[in-house]
Design a protein around this motif. Structure first.
Motif, PDB file in Angstrom:
ATOM      1  N   LEU A 115       0.848  -1.187   0.000  1.00 26.15           N
ATOM      2  CA  LEU A 115       0.000   0.000   0.000  1.00 26.15           C
ATOM      3  C   LEU A 115       0.887   1.241   0.000  1.00 26.15           C
ATOM      4  O   LEU A 115       1.672   1.446   0.930  1.00 26.15           O
ATOM      5  CB  LEU A 115      -0.910   0.010   1.226  1.00 26.15           C
ATOM      6  N   LEU A 116       0.746   2.044  -1.038  1.00 26.52           N
ATOM      7  CA  LEU A 116       1.537   3.265  -1.185  1.00 26.52           C
ATOM      8  C   LEU A 116       0.639   4.477  -1.017  1.00 26.52           C
ATOM      9  O   LEU A 116      -0.305   4.677  -1.778  1.00 26.52           O
ATOM     10  CB  LEU A 116       2.198   3.310  -2.565  1.00 26.52           C
ATOM     11  N   ARG A 117       0.924   5.285  -0.012  1.00 29.94           N
ATOM     12  CA  ARG A 117       0.210   6.549   0.188  1.00 29.94           C
ATOM     13  C   ARG A 117       1.183   7.666  -0.156  1.00 29.94           C
ATOM     14  O   ARG A 117       2.293   7.732   0.387  1.00 29.94           O
ATOM     15  CB  ARG A 117      -0.275   6.694   1.629  1.00 29.94           C
ATOM     16  N   VAL A 118       0.768   8.552  -1.049  1.00 23.38           N
ATOM     17  CA  VAL A 118       1.598   9.674  -1.462  1.00 23.38           C
ATOM     18  C   VAL A 118       1.032  10.941  -0.843  1.00 23.38           C
ATOM     19  O   VAL A 118      -0.149  11.248  -1.011  1.00 23.38           O
ATOM     20  CB  VAL A 118       1.645   9.794  -3.003  1.00 23.38           C
ATOM     21  N   VAL A 119       1.884  11.654  -0.111  1.00 23.83           N
ATOM     22  CA  VAL A 119       1.473  12.929   0.483  1.00 23.83           C
ATOM     23  C   VAL A 119       2.146  14.052  -0.300  1.00 23.83           C
ATOM     24  O   VAL A 119       3.264  13.896  -0.794  1.00 23.83           O
ATOM     25  CB  VAL A 119       1.830  13.007   1.987  1.00 23.83           C
ATOM     26  N   PRO A 120       1.455  15.172  -0.439  1.00 18.07           N
ATOM     27  CA  PRO A 120       2.029  16.275  -1.211  1.00 18.07           C
ATOM     28  C   PRO A 120       3.323  16.786  -0.596  1.00 18.07           C
ATOM     29  O   PRO A 120       3.500  16.765   0.623  1.00 18.07           O
ATOM     30  CB  PRO A 120       0.952  17.358  -1.189  1.00 18.07           C
ATOM     31  N   ASP A 121       4.194  17.253  -1.451  1.00 10.28           N
ATOM     32  CA  ASP A 121       5.475  17.811  -1.014  1.00 10.28           C
ATOM     33  C   ASP A 121       5.354  19.324  -1.032  1.00 10.28           C
ATOM     34  O   ASP A 121       5.289  19.927  -2.094  1.00 10.28           O
ATOM     35  CB  ASP A 121       6.605  17.358  -1.949  1.00 10.28           C
ATOM     36  N   GLY A 122       5.287  19.922   0.130  1.00 11.45           N
ATOM     37  CA  GLY A 122       5.215  21.383   0.219  1.00 11.45           C
ATOM     38  C   GLY A 122       6.608  21.941   0.371  1.00 11.45           C
ATOM     39  O   GLY A 122       7.285  21.677   1.347  1.00 11.45           O
ATOM     40  N   GLU A 158      -1.563  11.141   9.547  1.00 15.66           N
ATOM     41  CA  GLU A 158      -2.830  10.771   8.906  1.00 15.66           C
ATOM     42  C   GLU A 158      -2.633   9.598   7.942  1.00 15.66           C
ATOM     43  O   GLU A 158      -3.470   8.699   7.878  1.00 15.66           O
ATOM     44  CB  GLU A 158      -3.425  11.966   8.164  1.00 15.66           C
ATOM     45  N   ALA A 159      -1.528   9.619   7.196  1.00 19.32           N
ATOM     46  CA  ALA A 159      -1.237   8.535   6.266  1.00 19.32           C
ATOM     47  C   ALA A 159      -1.033   7.223   7.023  1.00 19.32           C
ATOM     48  O   ALA A 159      -1.518   6.170   6.592  1.00 19.32           O
ATOM     49  CB  ALA A 159      -0.003   8.865   5.420  1.00 19.32           C
ATOM     50  N   GLU A 160      -0.347   7.258   8.147  1.00 17.76           N
ATOM     51  CA  GLU A 160      -0.106   6.051   8.941  1.00 17.76           C
ATOM     52  C   GLU A 160      -1.419   5.483   9.476  1.00 17.76           C
ATOM     53  O   GLU A 160      -1.630   4.266   9.445  1.00 17.76           O
ATOM     54  CB  GLU A 160       0.857   6.352  10.088  1.00 17.76           C
ATOM     55  N   VAL A 161      -2.300   6.361   9.967  1.00 19.95           N
ATOM     56  CA  VAL A 161      -3.592   5.903  10.478  1.00 19.95           C
ATOM     57  C   VAL A 161      -4.397   5.253   9.357  1.00 19.95           C
ATOM     58  O   VAL A 161      -4.968   4.169   9.520  1.00 19.95           O
ATOM     59  CB  VAL A 161      -4.379   7.081  11.114  1.00 19.95           C
ATOM     60  N   LEU A 162      -4.432   5.896   8.200  1.00 21.57           N
ATOM     61  CA  LEU A 162      -5.161   5.358   7.057  1.00 21.57           C
ATOM     62  C   LEU A 162      -4.589   4.008   6.620  1.00 21.57           C
ATOM     63  O   LEU A 162      -5.335   3.044   6.404  1.00 21.57           O
ATOM     64  CB  LEU A 162      -5.123   6.355   5.891  1.00 21.57           C
ATOM     65  N   LEU A 163      -3.275   3.917   6.488  1.00 20.48           N
ATOM     66  CA  LEU A 163      -2.656   2.657   6.063  1.00 20.48           C
ATOM     67  C   LEU A 163      -2.916   1.542   7.064  1.00 20.48           C
ATOM     68  O   LEU A 163      -3.168   0.395   6.665  1.00 20.48           O
ATOM     69  CB  LEU A 163      -1.160   2.846   5.832  1.00 20.48           C
TER      70      LEU A 163
END
Length: 153
Positions: free
Chosen positions: A35-42, A61-66
């Motif tokens: 499972l790959l979650r991509v978060v925006p790079d600011g 948030e990504a960790e909780v979702l994964l």
């Protein structure tokens, strides 16, 4: 080496079909789901303090979702999934993780009934050059039912 099925975790309604299909295929082939979650790079350097806090929150948030999705993937596939979180754009993140892990054998994406989304469109346009190596791409119709997936996978 177990075969790995890469699924990009996004917020699209059809994502669930991709996860269900990849999990079922992993079970039937003795593979694993990635499972790959991509978060925006600011990259706003002058807001670095705020940026650090935003990055921390996005990762959390990504960790909780994964973890939540991982329970479903593990139940359906019979093996714990691999969790990856990358910053940037989805296309670049896919290229990176595929390049780093030769056990990823299939990229599983889902398309909605209104047509392909931007990621599926990019994959179709680039073809084999999309991932940088020979990698089959499975595009799952988002409206597949559980019964359909069981029959196909």
């Amino acid at each position: 080496m177990p075969r790995k099925f890469l699924v990009v975790v996004d917020d699209s309604p059809e994502f669930d079909a991709a996860l269900r299909f990849a999990s079922r295929r992993a079970r039937s082939t003795g593979g694993r789901v990635v499972l790959l979650r991509v978060v925006p790079d600011g990259a706003d350097a002058h807001w670095s303090g705020a940026r650090d806090e935003i990055d921390r929150q996005q990762r959390e948030e990504a960790e909780v979702l994964l973890n939540r999705l991982g329970e479903e993937a593990a139940e359906r596939s019979g093996a714990p999934p691999v969790f990856l979180i990358e910053k940037g754009d989805p296309q670049g993140a896919i290229r990176k993780v595929v390049g780093e892990d030769p056990e990823i054998k299939i990229l599983v994406l889902a398309a909605g009934h209104r047509g392909p989304g931007p990621l599926v469109s990019a994959v179709m346009k680039a073809g084999g050059a999309f991932t940088g190596r020979k990698l089959p791409i499975t595009i799952v119709p988002g409206e597949l039912t559980e019964t359909d997936i069981e029959d196909l996978a």
